[in-house]
Write an enzyme that holds these catalytic residues in place. Sequence first.
Site, mmCIF file in Angstrom:
data_model
loop_
_atom_site.group_PDB
_atom_site.id
_atom_site.type_symbol
_atom_site.label_atom_id
_atom_site.label_comp_id
_atom_site.label_asym_id
_atom_site.label_seq_id
_atom_site.Cartn_x
_atom_site.Cartn_y
_atom_site.Cartn_z
ATOM 1 N N TYR A 38 -4.640 -2.484 -7.406
ATOM 2 C CA TYR A 38 -4.470 -2.944 -8.782
ATOM 3 C C TYR A 38 -5.436 -2.258 -9.743
ATOM 4 O O TYR A 38 -5.159 -2.139 -10.939
ATOM 5 C CB TYR A 38 -4.670 -4.459 -8.881
ATOM 6 C CG TYR A 38 -3.590 -5.284 -8.224
ATOM 7 C CD1 TYR A 38 -2.430 -4.702 -7.723
ATOM 8 C CD2 TYR A 38 -3.718 -6.653 -8.098
ATOM 9 C CE1 TYR A 38 -1.444 -5.463 -7.119
ATOM 10 C CE2 TYR A 38 -2.740 -7.433 -7.496
ATOM 11 C CZ TYR A 38 -1.603 -6.828 -7.006
ATOM 12 O OH TYR A 38 -0.628 -7.584 -6.417
ATOM 13 N N LYS A 88 -4.038 -3.889 7.158
ATOM 14 C CA LYS A 88 -2.982 -3.026 7.686
ATOM 15 C C LYS A 88 -3.664 -1.816 8.315
ATOM 16 O O LYS A 88 -3.403 -0.657 7.972
ATOM 17 C CB LYS A 88 -2.016 -2.626 6.559
ATOM 18 C CG LYS A 88 -0.734 -1.930 7.045
ATOM 19 C CD LYS A 88 0.151 -2.825 7.888
ATOM 20 C CE LYS A 88 1.450 -2.099 8.249
ATOM 21 N NZ LYS A 88 2.264 -2.841 9.235
ATOM 22 N N ASP A 123 1.869 -7.805 7.797
ATOM 23 C CA ASP A 123 3.273 -8.153 8.013
ATOM 24 C C ASP A 123 3.410 -9.275 9.038
ATOM 25 O O ASP A 123 4.228 -10.182 8.888
ATOM 26 C CB ASP A 123 4.090 -6.922 8.419
ATOM 27 C CG ASP A 123 3.394 -6.047 9.443
ATOM 28 O OD1 ASP A 123 2.189 -6.235 9.696
ATOM 29 O OD2 ASP A 123 4.056 -5.139 9.985
ATOM 30 N N ASP A 135 -2.565 -11.494 -3.023
ATOM 31 C CA ASP A 135 -1.653 -11.915 -4.068
ATOM 32 C C ASP A 135 -0.338 -12.399 -3.452
ATOM 33 O O ASP A 135 0.180 -13.470 -3.795
ATOM 34 C CB ASP A 135 -1.403 -10.738 -5.017
ATOM 35 C CG ASP A 135 -0.714 -11.140 -6.313
ATOM 36 O OD1 ASP A 135 -0.422 -12.334 -6.488
ATOM 37 O OD2 ASP A 135 -0.480 -10.247 -7.144
ATOM 38 N N ASP A 140 0.803 -16.658 -2.575
ATOM 39 C CA ASP A 140 2.036 -17.216 -3.132
ATOM 40 C C ASP A 140 2.953 -17.727 -2.027
ATOM 41 O O ASP A 140 3.621 -18.761 -2.185
ATOM 42 C CB ASP A 140 2.768 -16.171 -3.975
ATOM 43 C CG ASP A 140 2.173 -16.027 -5.372
ATOM 44 O OD1 ASP A 140 1.240 -16.780 -5.688
ATOM 45 O OD2 ASP A 140 2.621 -15.150 -6.126
#
Length: 359
Positions: free
Chosen positions: A143, A192, A224, A248, A252
């Site tokens: 970001y 990851k 994942d 993020d 959620d």
Amino acid sequence: MAETKKIAVIAGDGIGPEVVAEAIKVMKKTEELFGLSFEFEHGLFGGIAIDEKGTPLPQETLDICKNADAVLLGAVGGPKWDNNSKELRPETGLLGIRKALGLFSNIRPANVFDCLREASTLKPEVLEGTDLIVVRELTGGIYFGEKFRRDGEHGQEAVDTCVYNVAEVERIVRQAFEIAQKRRKHLTSVDKANVLETSRLWREVVNRLAPEYPDVELEHVLVDNCAMQLLRRPSSFDVIVTENMFGDILSDEAAMLTGSIGMLSSASLGEGSFGLYEPVHGSAPDIAGQGISNPIATILSVALMYRLTFGYEEAAQAIEDAVAKVLNDGHRTGDIAVDKSKAVGTTAMGDLIVAALQA
């Protein structure tokens, strides 16, 4: 009487003032019951600040926050300001306040109340015992990395750069270990590392710090797989720590386990004990002023404040127990009510929680 703590109150837009009012009502009751002492100072922020001050984050509001021990935030934004320039959008104020206050981590609990398990899209037996926290790094990663476009062999290309340094990883991971120590002593680090170099650095730092927290069980999970396991076995997680974009997305996903975003609290923390506390939900301008919004997420954010910033564990637990009692007694705001005709309003829900605290 405890030392007086300064609370910066930023109600914001939409339903923000309504839910914040109920949270302050609960705080004042805990002053009476637990000998606490708070001094509240209010500031404009978001869309209302744009309208009245010409900026989403006025300097006087920032000064109030910097001089406070903690910040209680309602919600910001709405369609009224959607077409504004970037500098005059309420969300720009959120990024600005996080940077100015040095807030580098976002804490998102996801606790499934037994009486609300039917509200989730997952089977009740899968959700049983779910009580987890996602610790998301806020200031690094893709970001905030360099972004640009260039001409390539097949036309224009877009590039987003993901960057993390050791210090950024260390501070968020230490915070997560310390939170895990106060809970069930299990930390899941999500990365990851089979693909990304930033994730390999992340995992190296986590492994180096782990021996300093021998009482915390550590596991590494690829992002994942974590997304899958949150749906398959959510109750097995205690504290999840991860980088900005993964956090993020996963926070959620975890939020939806509870069945309603109106139930979810959050904290943004910096160095030391300072924190900004807010509900996860938005400003909901479509129901603002109707007195039907759910104040529980904001009230639970106060419990987080008590626990993480002030160490008021007894009062924090009392707030959470009061919320649980009110829900177990069958009281619901419209967003979580099966029979909408029996739903209670914002003020009534706040009054019920105060009464449960008193009891």
